[in-house]
Scaffold this active site. Structure first.
Site, PDB file in Angstrom:
ATOM      1  N   ASN A  18      -7.312  -2.541  14.598  1.00 28.62           N
ATOM      2  CA  ASN A  18      -8.686  -2.906  14.246  1.00 28.62           C
ATOM      3  C   ASN A  18      -8.747  -4.122  13.321  1.00 28.62           C
ATOM      4  O   ASN A  18      -9.787  -4.405  12.745  1.00 28.62           O
ATOM      5  CB  ASN A  18      -9.390  -1.711  13.589  1.00 28.62           C
ATOM      6  CG  ASN A  18      -8.697  -1.283  12.287  1.00 28.62           C
ATOM      7  OD1 ASN A  18      -7.664  -1.831  11.912  1.00 28.62           O
ATOM      8  ND2 ASN A  18      -9.278  -0.304  11.611  1.00 28.62           N
TER       9      ASN A  18
ATOM     10  N   ASP B 264       0.818  -1.211   0.000  1.00 24.80           N
ATOM     11  CA  ASP B 264       0.000   0.000   0.000  1.00 24.80           C
ATOM     12  C   ASP B 264       0.855   1.266   0.000  1.00 24.80           C
ATOM     13  O   ASP B 264       2.081   1.193   0.117  1.00 24.80           O
ATOM     14  CB  ASP B 264      -0.968  -0.016   1.201  1.00 24.80           C
ATOM     15  CG  ASP B 264      -0.270  -0.377   2.521  1.00 24.80           C
ATOM     16  OD1 ASP B 264       0.977  -0.299   2.592  1.00 24.80           O
ATOM     17  OD2 ASP B 264      -0.970  -0.741   3.477  1.00 24.80           O
TER      18      ASP B 264
ATOM     19  N   GLU C 116      -9.650  -1.651   5.628  1.00 22.81           N
ATOM     20  CA  GLU C 116     -10.164  -1.286   6.943  1.00 22.81           C
ATOM     21  C   GLU C 116     -11.394  -2.119   7.333  1.00 22.81           C
ATOM     22  O   GLU C 116     -12.186  -2.520   6.472  1.00 22.81           O
ATOM     23  CB  GLU C 116     -10.549   0.195   6.952  1.00 22.81           C
ATOM     24  CG  GLU C 116      -9.364   1.142   6.775  1.00 22.81           C
ATOM     25  CD  GLU C 116      -8.483   1.273   8.018  1.00 22.81           C
ATOM     26  OE1 GLU C 116      -8.359   0.314   8.804  1.00 22.81           O
ATOM     27  OE2 GLU C 116      -7.908   2.366   8.203  1.00 22.81           O
TER      28      GLU C 116
END
Ligand code: PGA
Length: 246
Positions: free
Chosen positions: A136, A68, A143
């Site tokens: 998370n 990324d 995400e």
């Protein structure tokens, strides 16, 4: 299927993964590595540098693709992932930088995502994809959300990720709010995936990954359970916090 490796320490986790990578490169000098940024792999990259400088591994034929990159900052920016890879690894080993790819953070996002997607498959998929994990459960910048993407795309970063990454920037407001990332399908396409995690902030994410059979888009790492060759390397401290007994 996840293979969990519990080590004595974070340093031992990094040594374990560095050994895996050196072994792969020695067996297949022209292998393709999927690489990751973030704080977690930095000591592992130091071990690769040491091994290379000691003549124990040769990166001259290795190709790499990174997971990324932030959008809106150029590769010369000291918080870009291109800059990170150069300064934490590529500048110190005998790799040909022309054989390394980090997505473009500037320019047309759709074209950049298409380019990243093509690089994932160019010349074959990664022999090994290195991964970290977000607090998370995010993998690369995929995400936690109701839905995930299979292919390379632009992602809006969550508050949790922006807060976690603010430590690398002068001000929280400087953290980019969007990023270009491989999708979950791109990551699962690698022949082998190796995730390193350390620190108690990762407890919930790792619990979801190693303590149940459940897969949920709200912990993207759980999709690794569908991979035939996924290795999760955690230290004793994190294993104990998670309640993992082996
Ligand atoms: P970290 O980031 O290694 O800096 O904890 C991991 C990630 O967000 O994937």
């Amino acid at each position: 299927m996840i293979q969990v490796v519990v080590t004595e320490s974070y340093d031992a986790s990094c040594a374990y993964v560095a050994d895996m990578i050196c072994k792969l490169v020695n067996e297949k000098p022209a292998c393709k590595l999927g690489l990751a940024t973030g704080g977690t792999p930095v000591p592992m990259y130091k071990k690769l540098i040491e091994a290379n400088q000691a003549g124990k591994v040769d990166f001259s034929a290795v190709r790499t693709v990174n997971l990324d990159e932030y959008c809106g900052i150029p590769g010369t920016h000291d918080q870009s992932y291109r800059y990170f890879m150069n300064t934490n690894l590529f500048d110190h080993i005998n790799i040909d930088k022309a054989n390394t790819y980090v997505a473009q953070g500037m320019g047309d996002p759709a074209a950049n995502a298409a380019e990243l997607e093509a690089k994932v498959y160019e010349g074959g998929v990664a022999d090994l994809q290195l991964l970290g994990i977000g607090n998370n459960g995010h993998i690369a910048f995929n995400e936690a959300s109701d839905t995930l993407h299979a292919t390379a795309h632009i992602e809006h970063l969550t508050e949790s990720t922006i807060n976690a990454n603010a430590r690398f920037f002068a001000r929280k407001e400087d953290v980019p709010t969007t990023a270009i990332t491989m999708g979950m399908g791109d990551i699962l396409a690698a022949k082998c995936v190796v995730l390193i995690a350390t620190g108690l902030a990762k407890t919930e994410a790792i619990r979801g990954l190693v303590m149940s059979d459940e897969i949920t888009t709200h912990n993207p790492s759980t999709m690794l359970k569908m991979h035939p060759n996924a290795v999760v390397v955690i230290d004793k401290e994190l294993a104990e916090a998670v309640g993992y007994k082996g």
